[in-house]
Write a protein that holds these residues in place. Structure first.
Motif, PDB file in Angstrom:
ATOM      1  N   TYR A  27       0.797  -1.226  -0.081  1.00  0.00           N
ATOM      2  CA  TYR A  27       0.030  -0.055  -0.092  1.00  0.00           C
ATOM      3  C   TYR A  27       0.884   1.157   0.002  1.00  0.00           C
ATOM      4  O   TYR A  27       2.021   1.374   0.262  1.00  0.00           O
ATOM      5  N   ALA A  29       1.249   3.541   2.410  1.00  0.00           N
ATOM      6  CA  ALA A  29       1.802   3.404   3.643  1.00  0.00           C
ATOM      7  C   ALA A  29       3.070   2.677   3.815  1.00  0.00           C
ATOM      8  O   ALA A  29       3.862   2.790   4.604  1.00  0.00           O
ATOM      9  N   ASP A  30       3.125   1.556   2.796  1.00  0.00           N
ATOM     10  CA  ASP A  30       4.060   0.727   2.983  1.00  0.00           C
ATOM     11  C   ASP A  30       5.470   1.043   2.187  1.00  0.00           C
ATOM     12  O   ASP A  30       6.332   0.354   2.198  1.00  0.00           O
ATOM     13  N   TYR A  32       9.026   2.789   1.647  1.00  0.00           N
ATOM     14  CA  TYR A  32      10.051   3.342   2.317  1.00  0.00           C
ATOM     15  C   TYR A  32      11.170   3.507   1.357  1.00  0.00           C
ATOM     16  O   TYR A  32      12.142   2.699   1.444  1.00  0.00           O
ATOM     17  N   TRP A  38      11.130  12.115   6.350  1.00  0.00           N
ATOM     18  CA  TRP A  38       9.631  12.231   7.017  1.00  0.00           C
ATOM     19  C   TRP A  38       9.286  13.725   7.106  1.00  0.00           C
ATOM     20  O   TRP A  38      10.010  14.664   7.365  1.00  0.00           O
ATOM     21  N   ARG A 110      11.086  10.288  12.513  1.00  0.00           N
ATOM     22  CA  ARG A 110       9.524  10.911  13.091  1.00  0.00           C
ATOM     23  C   ARG A 110       9.890  11.755  14.064  1.00  0.00           C
ATOM     24  O   ARG A 110       9.335  12.487  14.661  1.00  0.00           O
ATOM     25  N   LEU A 153      -8.849   2.207   7.649  1.00  0.00           N
ATOM     26  CA  LEU A 153      -7.655   1.605   8.605  1.00  0.00           C
ATOM     27  C   LEU A 153      -6.252   2.221   8.047  1.00  0.00           C
ATOM     28  O   LEU A 153      -5.378   2.488   8.987  1.00  0.00           O
ATOM     29  N   GLU A 154      -6.096   2.363   6.622  1.00  0.00           N
ATOM     30  CA  GLU A 154      -4.895   2.935   6.203  1.00  0.00           C
ATOM     31  C   GLU A 154      -5.177   4.598   6.452  1.00  0.00           C
ATOM     32  O   GLU A 154      -5.683   5.059   5.485  1.00  0.00           O
ATOM     33  N   TRP A 233       2.770  10.162   6.621  1.00  0.00           N
ATOM     34  CA  TRP A 233       1.949   9.247   6.820  1.00  0.00           C
ATOM     35  C   TRP A 233       1.202   9.774   8.255  1.00  0.00           C
ATOM     36  O   TRP A 233       1.874   9.804   9.275  1.00  0.00           O
ATOM     37  N   ARG A 236      -3.462   8.385  13.283  1.00  0.00           N
ATOM     38  CA  ARG A 236      -4.958   8.518  13.416  1.00  0.00           C
ATOM     39  C   ARG A 236      -5.302   9.751  14.111  1.00  0.00           C
ATOM     40  O   ARG A 236      -6.506  10.202  13.556  1.00  0.00           O
TER      41      ARG A 236
ATOM     42  N   ARG B  27       8.700  -3.132  10.273  1.00  0.00           N
ATOM     43  CA  ARG B  27       8.398  -2.368   9.031  1.00  0.00           C
ATOM     44  C   ARG B  27       9.520  -1.561   8.634  1.00  0.00           C
ATOM     45  O   ARG B  27       9.860  -1.709   7.452  1.00  0.00           O
ATOM     46  N   THR B  33       6.341  -5.294   5.688  1.00  0.00           N
ATOM     47  CA  THR B  33       5.386  -4.180   5.866  1.00  0.00           C
ATOM     48  C   THR B  33       4.043  -4.910   6.048  1.00  0.00           C
ATOM     49  O   THR B  33       3.029  -4.033   6.044  1.00  0.00           O
ATOM     50  N   CYS B  38      -2.431   1.169  12.449  1.00  0.00           N
ATOM     51  CA  CYS B  38      -3.662   2.173  12.158  1.00  0.00           C
ATOM     52  C   CYS B  38      -3.891   3.032  13.174  1.00  0.00           C
ATOM     53  O   CYS B  38      -4.819   3.922  13.005  1.00  0.00           O
ATOM     54  N   PHE B 100      -6.475  -3.916   4.631  1.00  0.00           N
ATOM     55  CA  PHE B 100      -5.464  -3.374   5.758  1.00  0.00           C
ATOM     56  C   PHE B 100      -5.585  -3.943   6.992  1.00  0.00           C
ATOM     57  O   PHE B 100      -4.588  -4.230   7.803  1.00  0.00           O
TER      58      PHE B 100
END
Lengths: 738, 156
Positions: A27, A29-30, A32, A38, A110, A153-154, A233, A236, B27, B33, B38, B100
């Motif tokens: 995805y 988000a995956d 890198y 960042w 981060r 969720l992502e 990214w 939440r 990750r 990953t 979440c 996900f």
């Protein structure tokens, strides 16, 4: 099943499931990329304020910080917005809600990023703010420009980098890769042709990734990163703060019928709080107004709608796009009127429901398949409805049972203004495999797998022999957004044409090859496609698709087809100021939801015992994927009906994470019975309509109607929490008459 | 500090800050990953991994806690190119939409079936109730776990 050619109508497995169950699917988000920086955003401390000064010096000097950017680093318009360009990428002199963006930081880690964001100091001059949409319309209200969360969720995510030639590449979790390119170009002053957007599978979207989230920040950062890739990214909490929400709405309805139970008049007013920026607020409001009168004939209707700017979080697209709010109102009012006038709620709906040729309260003439009567009749004949009184009478001690229904509709596609267009491309490779270039994002609904199924059907191929290229502005063709229940409808229609064209070409070339082999003329009509091969039916001889491929050059191995949906060209009277983006639609899906629930009279807790969805979304390409949409839409609907409460006080979010914002778990959602009423729709590919959104419109009113039977009163605002249910039960002393 | 643990069957030694979260270690340092983040707060279950066979939330664990442990992530569940029964059931019963939540959900289900090989649907719902899914409404996930339990018992 993998060895079998895919066929429309079968439960073909989802190609993406194989890579998703092993964790291999990548995805946004995956990603890198090596040597990445960042990125993060400084958010304001006020809901509405003038920015006096921004001091980035301390952050900039911090070790590990690569750059700190403000609006001064932007050379374009610094304005985002899908239609209304009113949202700055980075604030200039004003912030208008807590989720606004003031500065962008690029850092090695981060941890450093968080520290650097703290070191940015901003001087504000607080301005009067407005949080109540009704108050915002008062004359003395402050001038601003002149609820509920998607919880995908992502969270918003992506990476970006500059290629050696300076072209910008963005990999992002987005429903709108092609439109994003245009928006970024406008805001940042980068030519569109120098921007490439790639959209891998999304970890959920539901409308919340319809438009720019992190993409513009990434584009800006990549231009100031010294050639390094950048990654962003959202946490939440940041997703809740900065992402769009479902529009909170205030709906006031009056509805009248005659003694026979025939509806005559509707008067309603819908006020939507669109927050600090327009996003798709006007368009969401227009769709709410189009659906305001539900699937009924009501000859005299006045529908007023207002979308209001406030200093609340920004509201935008969310599955249903205004229709769930409208159905929550009309379907409760219908039930109340039936009760007052002494009619059975289902029979009352049957008396008034539209059929093909009728006109809806918003003035739309229905020329296409219209299955609401069939849904209602099927619901009426169901055991759950016929035996509802007996079932309700068997409530266990300290419980009260109720049954409720809702009748719903949902417009499919973009409507008459923006062309609802898709461009499909399919390629036969030198190895004899097929590649489908899908220009529309798959946010989890499985449309990409459906494209394989459609192409597999037309070309008689197995899943093993096909592959997908997901949306990539450099490889796939523009095909619009993954939204509006259009994703399979529009792209599917385009793909049928492309796959048929390629099929014809393959058979014609194969006929030449067979002719050379047989020394006699072989007609294309005698040939058939089978997995991996073309077969000469009379002799059974086969040639491999890779051999056929050698008779074509690159341009011939590829077939493309453009499709634009027909539209409803009616011009219903709108009073002039309505932005008629989607209104009026031509094709609608229809449905009836039936709920049986139990309320605990001591605690107010509601348990949904049974949920039956009767759905006319046209014919079904893949029954399993159809049910996935039904289950998922209803689960989200039940979440927003019973649990999810997006609490905002003075513009500040009080339910800013999964600890406070309660999402339904596996214990909260019952097994759902999905009953399809698959009427043929001539516009749709294989007779389908769209099923993505019709499924979320009915849960709220169906549950509310069931609860009204339990409580003997109505709860006037959502969500229908245990506290409110208990208060309603106590108010009417229903508990004492148990 | 240096930590040693078994990661998906492989002896692994990593030099890492002891307070680094396990989800970040997996990750960002190991390139695995498949474990998703979440919420970062232990509310959603998407980062579930198996530690000594038991499901754990990798966003709430620190790297040092892995010392001497056996860790299985979603990438290590399939054996010799063959899906685990639960993975296969998720494919076969339509339990995957956006996917996900899927890795965490599958590992939570594997742990559930280890503790209770013959769960009822209600027990399955309870067993996966710490894992949030926003797409499926859970029904097909419950189906998949139920049929995986039958397959593991040898019932067809």
């Amino acid at each position: 099943m993998l060895r079998e050619p895919l066929t429309v109508g079968m439960n073909a497995p989802r190609a993406d499931a194989f890579t998703k169950v092993t964790g291999k699917e990548q995805y946004a988000a995956d990603y890198y990329p090596p040597n990445l920086l960042w990125c993060g955003v400084k958010r304001p401390s006020y809901a509405h304020a003038l920015i006096r000064s921004i001091d980035i010096s301390r952050a900039k000097e911090m070790p590990g910080v690569a750059a700190v950017l403000t609006h001064k680093d932007i050379s374009g318009s610094n304005r985002l917005g899908i239609l209304e360009k009113d949202q700055p990428v980075l604030a200039e002199d004003t912030v208008r809600h807590y989720g606004d963006s003031i500065a962008l930081v690029l850092a090695e880690s981060r941890y450093t990023l968080q520290q650097a964001l703290e070191l940015i100091s901003v001087e504000y001059e607080p301005l009067p703010a407005v949080f109540d949409p009704e108050a915002a319309m008062l004359e003395d209200a402050p001038v601003l420009h002149p609820g509920r969360k998607h919880a995908f969720l992502e969270t918003e995510a992506g990476v970006a980098w500059l290629e050696d030639d300076g072209a910008l590449v963005i990999v992002a979790s987005t429903q709108t890769p092609f439109r994003d390119r245009t928006e970024i170009s406008h805001a940042l002053g980068i030519p569109s042709c120098r921007i490439r957007v790639i959209a891998p599978y999304l970890g959920g979207g539901f409308g919340g990734k319809d438009g720019i989230t992190v993409q513009a920040f990434l584009a800006l950062a990549a231009q100031h990163s010294g050639g390094r890739p950048v990654k962003m990214w959202y946490s939440r909490e940041e997703s809740f703060l900065a992402g769009t929400k479902r529009h909170p709405a205030i709906l006031k309805y009056s509805l009248g019928c005659d003694q026979e139970g025939i509806l005559h008049a509707l008067d309603c007013r819908i006020v939507m709080d669109t927050g600090a920026y327009a996003s798709l607020g006007c368009e969401v409001l227009a769709l709410a107004m189009e659906h305001a009168g539900g699937p009924y004939r009501i000859p005299h209707a006045s529908i007023e709608g207002i979308a209001v700017y406030t200093n609340n979080p920004v509201a935008g697209a969310f599955r249903g796009f205004g229709a769930p709010q409208a159905h929550a109102a009309i379907e409760q009012v219908i039930d109340e009127l039936a009760r007052i006038a002494g009619f059975d709620p289902l029979e009352f709906r049957l008396k008034n429901a539209v059929s093909r040729g009728d006109t809806t309260p918003s003035g739309v003439t229905l020329t296409q398949s219209t299955g609401i009567l069939a849904c209602l009749e099927t619901a009426r004949d169901s055991a759950a409805w016929r035996e509802r009184e007996r079932w309700e009478s068997l409530a266990p001690p300290f419980k009260k049972r109720g049954t409720g229904i809702a009748a719903i509709n949902h417009g499919i596609g973009y409507g008459p203004v923006i062309p609802d267009n898709a461009n499909a491309k399919i390629e036969l490779t030198g190895e004899g495999r097929l590649i489908i270039y899908a220009g529309v994002s798959d946010m989890g609904q499985g449309n990409a797998a459906t494209y394989l199924q459609i192409a597999g059907d037309i070309l008689s191929q197995t899943l093993d022999n096909m592959e997908l290229v997901l949306p990539d502005t450099a490889q796939t063709l523009p095909s619009g957004s993954s939204s509006a229940s259009r994703t399979t409808f529009t792209f599917g229609n385009a793909l049928i044409g492309a796959a048929q064209a390629l099929r014809k070409r393959i058979l014609e070339r194969a006929s030449l090859l067979f002719t050379y082999q047989f020394f006699e003329h072989v007609r294309a009509e005698d040939l058939g496609l089978v997995p991996g091969h073309v077969r000469h039916i009379p002799t059974g001889r086969e040639i491999h698709l890779s051999f056929v491929s050698t008779t074509m050059d690159q341009s011939e191995r590829t077939a493309a087809n453009s499709y634009t949906c027909p539209v409803n060209r009616q011009k219903p009277p709108t009073g002039g100021s309505l932005r008629i983006h989607g209104y009026p639609h031509r094709v609608y899906s229809f449905g009836v939801n039936l709920v049986r629930l139990e309320a605990d009279i001591l605690t107010g807790e509601v348990t949904v015992c049974d949920f039956i969805a009767f759905t006319d979304a046209g014919r079904i390409i893949n029954p399993e994927l159809f049910d996935q949409q039904v289950h998922g839409g209803i689960a989200q609907g039940l979440g927003y009906t019973l649990f999810e409460d997006f609490l905002v006080s003075e513009g500040r979010i009080l339910t800013g994470d999964f600890g406070a914002y309660i999402l339904p778990t596996a214990l909260d959602i019952p097994d759902i019975q999905s009953i399809a009423i698959p009427l043929q729709e001539e516009d749709g590919p294989y007779g389908m309509k769209g099923v993505g959104e019709i499924t979320i419109n009915g849960a709220f009113p169906a549950v509310a109607n069931a609860l009204a039977r339990v409580c003997k009163t109505r709860i006037s605002s959502g969500p229908l929490t245990a506290e409110k249910v208990l208060a309603a039960i106590s108010r009417n002393e229903v508990g004492k008459n148990r | 500090m240096k930590i040693n643990f078994l990661l998906n069957g492989k002896e692994t030694e990593i030099e890492i800050e002891p307070d680094r979260r396990v989800i970040d270690l997996l990750r960002e340092e190991c390139g695995l990953t498949g474990s998703k983040e979440c919420c970062g707060a232990g509310e959603c279950g998407a980062c579930t991994i198996l530690v000594d066979g038991e499901s754990r939330l990798s966003c709430l664990m620190l790297a040092a806690q892995l010392e001497g442990r056996e860790v299985i992530t979603i990438e290590g569940l399939a054996k010799d190119g063959c899906f685990h029964v639960v993975q296969q059931a998720f494919v076969d019963y339509g339990a995957v939409q956006c996917g996900f939540c899927t890795p965490g959900m599958i590992l939570a289900a594997v742990d559930l079936l280890r503790r209770n090989p013959t769960p009822s649907r209600e027990q399955i719902r309870e067993g996966i109730s710490g894992n949030i899914c926003r797409c499926t409404g859970y029904q097909k996930i419950v189906d998949a776990v139920y049929f995986a339990s039958l397959a593991l018992q040898g019932v067809n």
